[in-house]
Design an enzyme around this catalytic site. Structure first.
Site, PDB file in Angstrom:
ATOM      1  N   ASP A   1       0.837  -1.202   0.000  1.00 57.16           N
ATOM      2  CA  ASP A   1       0.000   0.000   0.000  1.00 57.16           C
ATOM      3  C   ASP A   1       0.877   1.259   0.000  1.00 57.16           C
ATOM      4  OD1 ASP A   1       0.866  -0.032   2.613  1.00 57.16           O
ATOM      5  OD2 ASP A   1      -1.130   0.213   3.513  1.00 57.16           O
ATOM      6  N   SER A   2       2.225   1.046   0.002  1.00 55.83           N
ATOM      7  CA  SER A   2       3.143   2.162  -0.272  1.00 55.83           C
ATOM      8  C   SER A   2       2.871   2.720  -1.661  1.00 55.83           C
ATOM      9  CB  SER A   2       4.601   1.694  -0.163  1.00 55.83           C
ATOM     10  OG  SER A   2       4.803   0.500  -0.894  1.00 55.83           O
TER      11      SER A   2
ATOM     12  N   GLU B   1       9.269  -4.026  10.676  1.00 55.97           N
ATOM     13  CA  GLU B   1       9.665  -2.734  10.100  1.00 55.97           C
ATOM     14  C   GLU B   1      10.188  -1.801  11.185  1.00 55.97           C
ATOM     15  OE1 GLU B   1       6.917  -0.918   7.344  1.00 55.97           O
ATOM     16  OE2 GLU B   1       8.074   0.946   7.274  1.00 55.97           O
TER      17      GLU B   1
HETATM   18  O1  KIV Z   1       3.498  -1.115   1.706  1.00 64.18           O
HETATM   19  C1  KIV Z   1       4.667  -1.529   1.710  1.00 64.18           C
HETATM   20  O2  KIV Z   1       5.450  -1.290   0.782  1.00 64.18           O
HETATM   21  C2  KIV Z   1       5.108  -2.302   2.857  1.00 64.18           C
HETATM   22  C3  KIV Z   1       6.571  -2.621   2.960  1.00 64.18           C
HETATM   23  C4  KIV Z   1       7.297  -1.443   3.504  1.00 64.18           C
HETATM   24  C5  KIV Z   1       6.825  -3.843   3.757  1.00 64.18           C
HETATM   25  O3  KIV Z   1       4.334  -2.625   3.694  1.00 64.18           O
END
Ligand code: KIV
Length: 277
Positions: A46-47, A184
């Protein structure tokens, strides 16, 4: 390198044998490239909100955006296990909808698993999704969807109490049936303790060298996201200036009448041309 898709069992069996790799992808071209390299898992994170859509918070993407991108990634890949990141609204705002939404990642987007971040009802929701036959990856430490509730975008587990809580969360997620957990922004020694305590793979991001595997956000690794760069990111290449140069060259060549050249153009036979004019 194997040609068939990685299974959950294969990922789990890698613990203690070799390091596991995971990267994020959101579209067909980058997912194809990543898949070709033999990366074990691709996370449709969701990044997406920050690094692709230019939004401030990951809470601003929903199922529509996530499924749209997850479909492009699974279309592009043949080898990596693809994991759909459950957006905030799909399980934290609506826990009663979480199984239905998790199933959409599997059935509609053809993902092999889903990931969800720790939140107060995390264990109940995780168990329900797993009972529905869907593999779940947990995510503890810095959980961006609820960063405002855990003191912001900061390293988590820095004092003994907080570190113990993280260890408890990790064990509880394993007991709930998760096949793997993302850690994280956790001190490396605490991440090492958690990794040793778990039978399932712990995948770190900003959690030091001792995790079973590592994940990064691909646009960070490639130098394609310039708004901010967390300390844990290693930029393996800086593509932004290269892309900027290519685009400037295109603009200049069009302005100078140099592009398109003969080899980029199509021709018509003289006799046919005469009939037109
Ligand atoms: O949304 C994302 O990219 C993530 C990673 C940072 C693990 O959750």
């Amino acid at each position: 390198m194997q040609d068939k898709r990685m299974t959950i069992q294969e990922i789990c069996s890698l613990k203690g044998r070799r390091k596991i790799t995971m990267l994020t992808a959101y579209d067909y071209p980058l997912a194809s490239l990543i898949d070709r390299t033999g990366i074990d898992m691709i996370l449709v994170g969701d990044s997406l909100a920050n690094v692709v859509l230019g939004l401030e918070s990951t809470t601003q993407v929903g199922m529509t955006e996530m499924l749209h991108h997850a479909k492009a990634v699974t279309r592009a890949t043949r080898r990596a296990l693809v994991i759909g990141d459950m957006p905030y609204e799909s399980y934290q705002v609506n826990p009663q909808e979480s199984v239905k939404n998790a199933r959409r990642f599997i059935v509609e987007a053809k993902c092999g698993a889903v990931k969800l971040e720790w939140f107060p009802q995390c264990l109940a929701v995780t168990k329900e999704i797993i009972q529905a036959g869907i593999a779940v990856m947990g995510h503890i430490g810095l959980t961006p969807q609820t960063a405002d509730k855990i003191g912001g975008f900061k390293v988590q587990g820095k004092d003994a109490e907080a570190a113990k809580r993280l260890i408890e969360q990790a064990i509880a997620l394993e007991e709930a049936g998760c096949f793997s957990i993302v850690l994280e922004c956790v001190p490396d020694k605490i991440a090492e303790m958690i990794t040793r305590r778990l039978k399932i793979p712990a995948i770190g991001i900003g959690a030091g060298i001792h995790c079973d595997g590592q994940v990064l956000v691909t646009p960070d690794l490639l130098g394609l996201f310039e708004r901010f760069k967390p300390k844990f990111v290693k930029q393996y290449i800086n593509l932004s200036p290269l892309i900027e140069k290519a685009v400037t060259d295109f603009k200049d060549e069009v302005a100078a009448g140099k592009f398109p050249a003969k080899e980029h153009s199509f021709s018509i036979k003289e006799e046919e041309l005469k009939k037109v004019s």
